[in-house]
Write an enzyme that holds these catalytic residues in place. Structure first.
Site, PDB file in Angstrom:
ATOM      1  CG  ASN A 155      -2.062   1.250   1.394  1.00 54.70           C
ATOM      2  OD1 ASN A 155      -1.941   2.367   0.276  1.00 54.70           O
ATOM      3  ND2 ASN A 155      -2.261   1.043   2.467  1.00 54.70           N
TER       4      ASN A 155
ATOM      5  CE  LYS B 164      -0.368   2.893   4.805  1.00 54.35           C
ATOM      6  NZ  LYS B 164      -0.240   3.535   6.407  1.00 54.35           N
TER       7      LYS B 164
ATOM      8  CG  HIS C 116      -6.144   1.818   5.136  1.00 46.29           C
ATOM      9  ND1 HIS C 116      -5.524   3.040   6.039  1.00 46.29           N
ATOM     10  CD2 HIS C 116      -4.472   0.847   5.184  1.00 46.29           C
ATOM     11  CE1 HIS C 116      -4.279   2.606   6.610  1.00 46.29           C
ATOM     12  NE2 HIS C 116      -4.295   1.367   6.055  1.00 46.29           N
TER      13      HIS C 116
ATOM     14  CD  GLU D  72      -3.428   5.673   6.662  1.00 45.32           C
ATOM     15  OE1 GLU D  72      -3.215   5.285   5.302  1.00 45.32           O
ATOM     16  OE2 GLU D  72      -2.664   4.989   7.599  1.00 45.32           O
TER      17      GLU D  72
ATOM     18  CD  GLU E 216      -3.617  -2.447   7.248  1.00 43.30           C
ATOM     19  OE1 GLU E 216      -2.640  -2.671   6.723  1.00 43.30           O
ATOM     20  OE2 GLU E 216      -4.361  -1.568   7.124  1.00 43.30           O
TER      21      GLU E 216
ATOM     22  N   GLY F 217       2.160   2.259  10.916  1.00 43.55           N
ATOM     23  CA  GLY F 217       3.105   3.260  10.703  1.00 43.55           C
ATOM     24  C   GLY F 217       3.568   3.901  11.504  1.00 43.55           C
TER      25      GLY F 217
ATOM     26  CB  SER G 174       4.822  -1.486  12.267  1.00 39.87           C
ATOM     27  OG  SER G 174       4.483  -0.259  12.080  1.00 39.87           O
TER      28      SER G 174
ATOM     29  N   GLY H  14       4.815   1.364   4.758  1.00 42.41           N
ATOM     30  CA  GLY H  14       5.466   2.242   4.540  1.00 42.41           C
ATOM     31  C   GLY H  14       7.621   1.149   4.056  1.00 42.41           C
TER      32      GLY H  14
HETATM   33  P1  PGA Z   1       2.599   0.354   7.510  1.00 42.32           P
HETATM   34  O1  PGA Z   1       1.162  -0.089   6.833  1.00 42.32           O
HETATM   35  O2  PGA Z   1       3.096  -0.866   7.258  1.00 42.32           O
HETATM   36  O3  PGA Z   1       3.751   1.793   6.734  1.00 42.32           O
HETATM   37  O4  PGA Z   1       2.111  -0.082   9.374  1.00 42.32           O
HETATM   38  C1  PGA Z   1       0.435  -0.471   6.474  1.00 42.32           C
HETATM   39  C2  PGA Z   1      -1.043   0.331   5.977  1.00 42.32           C
HETATM   40  O5  PGA Z   1      -1.307   1.378   6.085  1.00 42.32           O
HETATM   41  O6  PGA Z   1      -1.850  -0.561   5.474  1.00 42.32           O
END
Ligand code: PGA
Length: 251
Positions: A9, A11, A96, A98, A168, A174, A214, A236
C-alpha cells in the site's frame, strides 16, 4: 490451501518517476520461482496505468487504494469500479483506518464500496482493526467483529468468497509497533471463527486474511509463519523494492 498474498500500500507517496523506478526494481528482484506469494502493488490512482502495464508480464497484480461507492455519472473527483476494472486493476483496499479516520468512511459507505468492487469483478482487501484505546480497554474483539459484520456480512457466500480481509491494528500502522505474532494469530483465528458462524467452515478456511501494521523484512517471517496469517498488507516497507521483495519471499 490458501494462496499467500503480499500487497504493498503505497499510500500518497512517490512521484511518477519514482513510482516507475520502484516497479521496475520490484520486477527485477522478483523471479517467478522464488515468488510463491501473489504480489500486489497498490499505487495512487494516477500511477495505476503504469502499474497495470507492467503487470502484463504476469509477476505482479495491481490494486487501487480507493473506489467510488457510486456506479457512474456526476460524482466529480470519483473513480468508479468499472473504470478500475477496465484498466486491469484486480484488487482494491477498502476500509483502511486512514480512510475511516480522515474521510469519515462509515459502515454504510464501506458496504457500498465493497458492493461496487464485487459487482465489477474487483476483489476487496477489506481492512479491520482496533485503535490503541480500544485494545487497552479490552474491546479489540468487539471492534473487529463490528467491522467484519457491518462491512461484509451482508454479502452472499459467492460474493464473500472473493473478499480478502486485512487485520490492521490501528496502533501498529506506521508506528513501528507491530502486533506480536501471537496477537496477530489470535485475531486472525477470531475473524475465522466469525466467518465460520456466518458462512460455514469451508468458506472460513478458504478466506485469505492478511496482517498489516509495521510489517517489515525483519518481523515478516515470525508473523507470516503463524497459523491463519496468509500474508501481509505492507505500507512504509513497500516503498523500497528490496525490502518489499524480501517480505514477499517470506510469505
Ligand atoms: P505500515 O502501513 O506498514 O506503514 O504500518 C500498513 C498499512 O497501512 O496498510
Amino acid at each position: 490451501m490458501r494462496r499467500k498474498i503480499v500487497a504493498g500500500n503505497w499510500k500518497m507517496n512517490l512521484t511518477f518517476q519514482e513510482a516507475e523506478e520502484l516497479i521496475e526494481e520490484i520486477l527485477e528482484l522478483l523471479d517467478e520461482e522464488n515468488a510463491p506469494a501473489e504480489v500486489v502493488v497498490c499505487p495512487p490512482y494516477p500511477y495505476l496505468e503504469l502499474a497495470t502495464d507492467y503487470s502484463e508480464e504476469g509477476m505482479i497484480k495491481v490494486g487501487a487504494q480507493n473506489i467510488s461507492p457510486f456506479d457512474s455519472g456526476a460524482y466529480t473527483g470519483e473513480v468508479s469500479a468499472s473504470m478500475l476494472k477496465s484498466m486491469g486493476v484486480s484488487y482494491c483496499i477498502i476500509g483502511h483506518s486512514e480512510r475511516r479516520k480522515y474521510f469519515n468512511e462509515d459502515d454504510k459507505m464501506l458496504t457500498a464500496k465493497v458492493n461496487q468492487a464485487l459487482k465489477h469483478g474487483i476483489r476487496p482487501i477489506f481492512c479491520v482493526g482496533e485503535s490503541l484505546p480500544e485494545r487497552e480497554a479490552g474491546r479489540h474483539f468487539e471492534v473487529v467483529r463490528s467491522h467484519v459484520r457491518h462491512g461484509l456480512f451482508h454479502l452472499d457466500t459467492d460474493e464473500f468468497h472473493k473478499v480478502i480481509i486485512a487485520y490492521e491494528p490501528v496502533w501498529a500502522i506506521g508506528t513501528g509497533a507491530t502486533a506480536t505474532p501471537e496477537q496477530a494469530e489470535e485475531m486472525h483465528s477470531y475473524i475465522r471463527t466469525l466467518i465460520t458462524e456466518r458462512y460455514g467452515e469451508e468458506i472460513a478456511e478458504a478466506t485469505i486474511i492478511l496482517y498489516g501494521g509495521s510489517c517489515n523484512s525483519s518481523n515478516a517471517s515470525e508473523i507470516f509463519i503463524k497459523k491463519g496469517v496468509d500474508g501481509g498488507l505492507i505500507g512504509g516497507a513497500s516503498l523500497k523494492a528490496d525490502e518489499f521483495v524480501s517480505i514477499c519471499r517470506k510469505a
